[in-house]
Design a protein around this motif. Structure first.
Motif, mmCIF file in Angstrom:
data_model
loop_
_atom_site.group_PDB
_atom_site.id
_atom_site.type_symbol
_atom_site.label_atom_id
_atom_site.label_comp_id
_atom_site.label_asym_id
_atom_site.label_seq_id
_atom_site.Cartn_x
_atom_site.Cartn_y
_atom_site.Cartn_z
ATOM 1 N N ILE A 83 -10.638 -11.221 -19.762
ATOM 2 C CA ILE A 83 -10.201 -11.172 -18.192
ATOM 3 C C ILE A 83 -9.005 -10.237 -18.311
ATOM 4 C CG2 ILE A 83 -9.274 -12.348 -16.327
ATOM 5 C CD1 ILE A 83 -10.876 -14.748 -17.473
ATOM 6 N N LEU A 84 -9.239 -9.362 -17.367
ATOM 7 C CA LEU A 84 -7.901 -8.270 -17.275
ATOM 8 C C LEU A 84 -7.463 -8.697 -15.654
ATOM 9 C CD1 LEU A 84 -5.861 -5.891 -17.508
ATOM 10 C CD2 LEU A 84 -8.010 -4.696 -16.698
ATOM 11 N N VAL A 85 -6.181 -8.992 -15.386
ATOM 12 C CA VAL A 85 -5.403 -8.917 -14.348
ATOM 13 C C VAL A 85 -4.421 -7.785 -14.021
ATOM 14 C CG1 VAL A 85 -4.159 -10.420 -12.562
ATOM 15 C CG2 VAL A 85 -5.853 -11.437 -14.124
ATOM 16 N N ASN A 86 -4.785 -6.887 -13.156
ATOM 17 C CA ASN A 86 -3.895 -5.833 -12.830
ATOM 18 C C ASN A 86 -3.117 -6.016 -11.661
ATOM 19 O OD1 ASN A 86 -5.007 -3.537 -14.736
ATOM 20 N ND2 ASN A 86 -6.704 -3.809 -13.467
ATOM 21 N N ASN A 87 -2.000 -6.572 -12.275
ATOM 22 C CA ASN A 87 -0.882 -7.193 -11.260
ATOM 23 C C ASN A 87 0.207 -6.182 -10.876
ATOM 24 O OD1 ASN A 87 0.714 -9.337 -9.482
ATOM 25 N ND2 ASN A 87 1.908 -8.989 -11.407
ATOM 26 N N ALA A 88 0.464 -5.122 -11.949
ATOM 27 C CA ALA A 88 1.773 -4.569 -11.943
ATOM 28 C C ALA A 88 1.837 -3.733 -10.638
ATOM 29 C CB ALA A 88 1.859 -3.616 -13.000
ATOM 30 N N GLY A 89 2.783 -3.530 -9.719
ATOM 31 C CA GLY A 89 2.977 -2.878 -8.871
ATOM 32 C C GLY A 89 4.613 -2.801 -8.178
ATOM 33 N N GLY A 90 4.723 -2.020 -7.090
ATOM 34 C CA GLY A 90 6.031 -2.122 -6.521
ATOM 35 C C GLY A 90 5.907 -1.005 -5.311
ATOM 36 N N ALA A 107 4.192 5.811 -6.789
ATOM 37 C CA ALA A 107 3.448 4.440 -6.206
ATOM 38 C C ALA A 107 1.982 4.636 -7.036
ATOM 39 C CB ALA A 107 3.548 4.716 -4.718
ATOM 40 N N MET A 108 1.412 5.633 -6.843
ATOM 41 C CA MET A 108 0.013 5.783 -7.521
ATOM 42 C C MET A 108 0.088 5.473 -8.862
ATOM 43 S SD MET A 108 -2.110 6.327 -4.715
ATOM 44 C CE MET A 108 -3.340 6.597 -5.358
ATOM 45 N N LEU A 109 0.933 5.994 -9.649
ATOM 46 C CA LEU A 109 0.747 5.590 -11.005
ATOM 47 C C LEU A 109 0.992 4.272 -11.214
ATOM 48 C CD1 LEU A 109 3.085 8.679 -12.773
ATOM 49 C CD2 LEU A 109 0.628 7.846 -13.579
ATOM 50 N N LEU A 110 1.886 3.680 -10.652
ATOM 51 C CA LEU A 110 2.347 2.150 -10.838
ATOM 52 C C LEU A 110 1.241 1.254 -10.362
ATOM 53 C CD1 LEU A 110 4.324 -0.174 -11.850
ATOM 54 C CD2 LEU A 110 5.503 0.368 -9.593
ATOM 55 N N ASN A 111 0.843 1.377 -9.145
ATOM 56 C CA ASN A 111 -0.239 0.507 -8.409
ATOM 57 C C ASN A 111 -1.345 0.917 -8.897
ATOM 58 O OD1 ASN A 111 1.911 -1.054 -6.221
ATOM 59 N ND2 ASN A 111 2.634 0.936 -6.419
ATOM 60 N N TYR A 112 -1.915 1.949 -8.799
ATOM 61 C CA TYR A 112 -3.276 2.334 -8.951
ATOM 62 C C TYR A 112 -3.750 2.890 -10.377
ATOM 63 C CZ TYR A 112 -7.520 4.687 -7.659
ATOM 64 O OH TYR A 112 -8.779 5.138 -7.625
ATOM 65 N N LYS A 148 5.134 -0.314 3.091
ATOM 66 C CA LYS A 148 5.492 1.247 2.993
ATOM 67 C C LYS A 148 4.377 2.155 2.858
ATOM 68 C CE LYS A 148 10.225 -0.240 1.420
ATOM 69 N NZ LYS A 148 11.096 -0.030 0.281
ATOM 70 N N PRO A 149 4.065 3.308 3.375
ATOM 71 C CA PRO A 149 2.989 4.090 3.075
ATOM 72 C C PRO A 149 2.764 4.547 1.566
ATOM 73 C CG PRO A 149 4.234 5.005 5.108
ATOM 74 C CD PRO A 149 5.306 3.919 4.155
ATOM 75 N N THR A 150 3.658 4.611 0.876
ATOM 76 C CA THR A 150 3.303 4.649 -0.616
ATOM 77 C C THR A 150 2.471 3.686 -1.242
ATOM 78 O OG1 THR A 150 5.551 3.770 -1.189
ATOM 79 C CG2 THR A 150 5.380 6.211 -1.039
ATOM 80 N N TYR A 151 2.861 2.327 -0.748
ATOM 81 C CA TYR A 151 2.337 1.087 -1.223
ATOM 82 C C TYR A 151 0.999 1.090 -0.598
ATOM 83 C CZ TYR A 151 2.107 -3.930 -2.424
ATOM 84 O OH TYR A 151 1.918 -5.122 -2.703
ATOM 85 N N ASN A 152 1.102 1.059 0.774
ATOM 86 C CA ASN A 152 -0.396 1.239 1.525
ATOM 87 C C ASN A 152 -1.433 1.865 0.739
ATOM 88 O OD1 ASN A 152 1.351 -0.323 2.996
ATOM 89 N ND2 ASN A 152 0.852 0.875 4.959
ATOM 90 N N SER A 153 -1.034 3.174 0.650
ATOM 91 C CA SER A 153 -2.094 4.034 0.225
ATOM 92 C C SER A 153 -2.588 3.801 -1.436
ATOM 93 C CB SER A 153 -1.353 5.460 0.020
ATOM 94 O OG SER A 153 -0.994 5.893 1.096
ATOM 95 N N ALA A 154 -1.599 3.057 -1.998
ATOM 96 C CA ALA A 154 -1.963 2.767 -3.578
ATOM 97 C C ALA A 154 -3.105 1.753 -3.437
ATOM 98 C CB ALA A 154 -0.847 2.633 -4.411
ATOM 99 N N LYS A 155 -2.512 0.506 -2.705
ATOM 100 C CA LYS A 155 -3.420 -0.541 -2.662
ATOM 101 C C LYS A 155 -4.745 -0.427 -1.913
ATOM 102 C CE LYS A 155 -0.546 -3.166 -4.604
ATOM 103 N NZ LYS A 155 -0.717 -3.679 -6.001
ATOM 104 N N ALA A 156 -4.740 0.383 -1.043
ATOM 105 C CA ALA A 156 -6.015 0.889 -0.314
ATOM 106 C C ALA A 156 -6.809 1.584 -1.354
ATOM 107 C CB ALA A 156 -5.933 1.722 0.913
ATOM 108 N N ALA A 157 -6.628 2.535 -2.119
ATOM 109 C CA ALA A 157 -7.284 2.959 -3.234
ATOM 110 C C ALA A 157 -7.707 2.080 -4.137
ATOM 111 C CB ALA A 157 -6.536 4.201 -3.974
ATOM 112 N N MET A 158 -6.884 0.941 -4.589
ATOM 113 C CA MET A 158 -7.256 -0.299 -5.225
ATOM 114 C C MET A 158 -8.480 -0.948 -4.870
ATOM 115 S SD MET A 158 -5.169 -3.220 -7.067
ATOM 116 C CE MET A 158 -4.306 -2.437 -8.549
ATOM 117 N N ILE A 159 -8.460 -1.249 -3.515
ATOM 118 C CA ILE A 159 -9.376 -2.087 -2.928
ATOM 119 C C ILE A 159 -10.821 -1.219 -3.073
ATOM 120 C CG2 ILE A 159 -10.598 -2.922 -0.799
ATOM 121 C CD1 ILE A 159 -7.405 -3.453 0.112
#
Length: 252
Positions: A83-90, A107-112, A148-159
């Motif tokens: 099991i891998l849980v990708n939780n790192a973010g900010g 933001a993309m490096l850290l979150n995505y 924040k737009p940086t966070y939104n964009s990275a998390k949208a990519a993750m989904i």
């Protein structure tokens, strides 16, 4: 309910504090063998003190060489990954026009990108056993504006990647899903800091924006993660599940 996670080998990124630490604790309580990955040595040591059976790995997930080294260290210790849980973010920056491209890239490096790379590494090992689960921690703001737009964009990519990767690897016995938390209160998080600075404003935010009338807890996110990672969720593939007390404005 027995989630049948005893003995499972679990890696949680960003696991030294907050939601990540809560996820690691939940897996340990289910009898899994868990390693957490984090940048700060002090926080890792504190997590180890609280959970002695925990394996800690110090690494910066924004660096490709650190991700590879950390993953190999995990395999050296546990021999496989279940099991891998990708939780790192900010998040960082402000409005789009006030935020530098460098901040978007960070933001993309850290979150995505960190999650994509670690998922590639994990899938390569999981394929050997025709079994595995990946759970990505996204956000309701990966679906709608609010953060924040940086966070939104990275998390949208993750989904989006959660869905595409899930469809790609399900034939190999690997399930990939994501969780979209809403506003979660914990001692090391931004909401606690904001609550301390302006309790009246934040309490008004909770009243107006969260139908359940309170912040979510780390445990509520962690409970959803362990379920999604278990065989009890065997028919959930490529989903993104809100854990938000009704905060999201989306109807899907």
């Amino acid at each position: 309910m027995d989630l049948q996670l005893k003995g499972k080998k679990v890696l949680v990124t960003g696991g030294s504090k907050g939601i990540g630490k809560g996820i690691a604790k939940a897996f340990l309580e289910e009898g899994a063998e868990v390693a957490i990955l984090g940048r700060g040595k002090e926080a890792l040591n504190q997590a180890k003190k609280e959970m002695p059976s925990l394996k800690t790995i110090q690494a910066d997930v924004t660096l490709e060489e650190d991700r590879t080294r950390a993953f190999n260290e995990f395999l050296e210790t546990f021999s496989r990954i279940d099991i891998l849980v990708n939780n790192a973010g900010g998040s960082s920056g402000g409005k789009t026009m006030e935020t530098t491209i460098a901040q978007f890239e960070e933001a993309m490096l850290l979150n995505y990108f960190s999650a994509v790379h670690l998922s590639q590494l994990a899938v390569t090992d999981m394929k050997k056993y025709k079994n595995g689960a990946i759970v990505n921690i996204s956000s309701i703001f990966g679906r709608e504006s609010g953060g924040k737009p940086t966070y939104n964009s990275a998390k949208a990519a993750m989904i989006s990647t959660t869905k595409s990767l899930a469809d790609e690897v399900v034939k190999d016995g690997i399930r990939v899903n994501s969780i979209a938390p809403g506003s979660i209160l914990h001692p090391t998080g931004n909401w606690q800091k904001k609550l301390d600075e302006n309790p009246e404003q934040i309490n008004k935010f909770v009243e107006d924006q969260i139908p359940a009338g309170r912040f979510g807890t780390v445990e509520e996110v962690a409970n959803t993660v362990v379920f999604l990672a278990s065989e009890k969720a065997s028919w959930i593939i490529g989903a993104s599940i809100n854990v938000d007390g009704g905060q999201s404005k989306s109807n899907f």
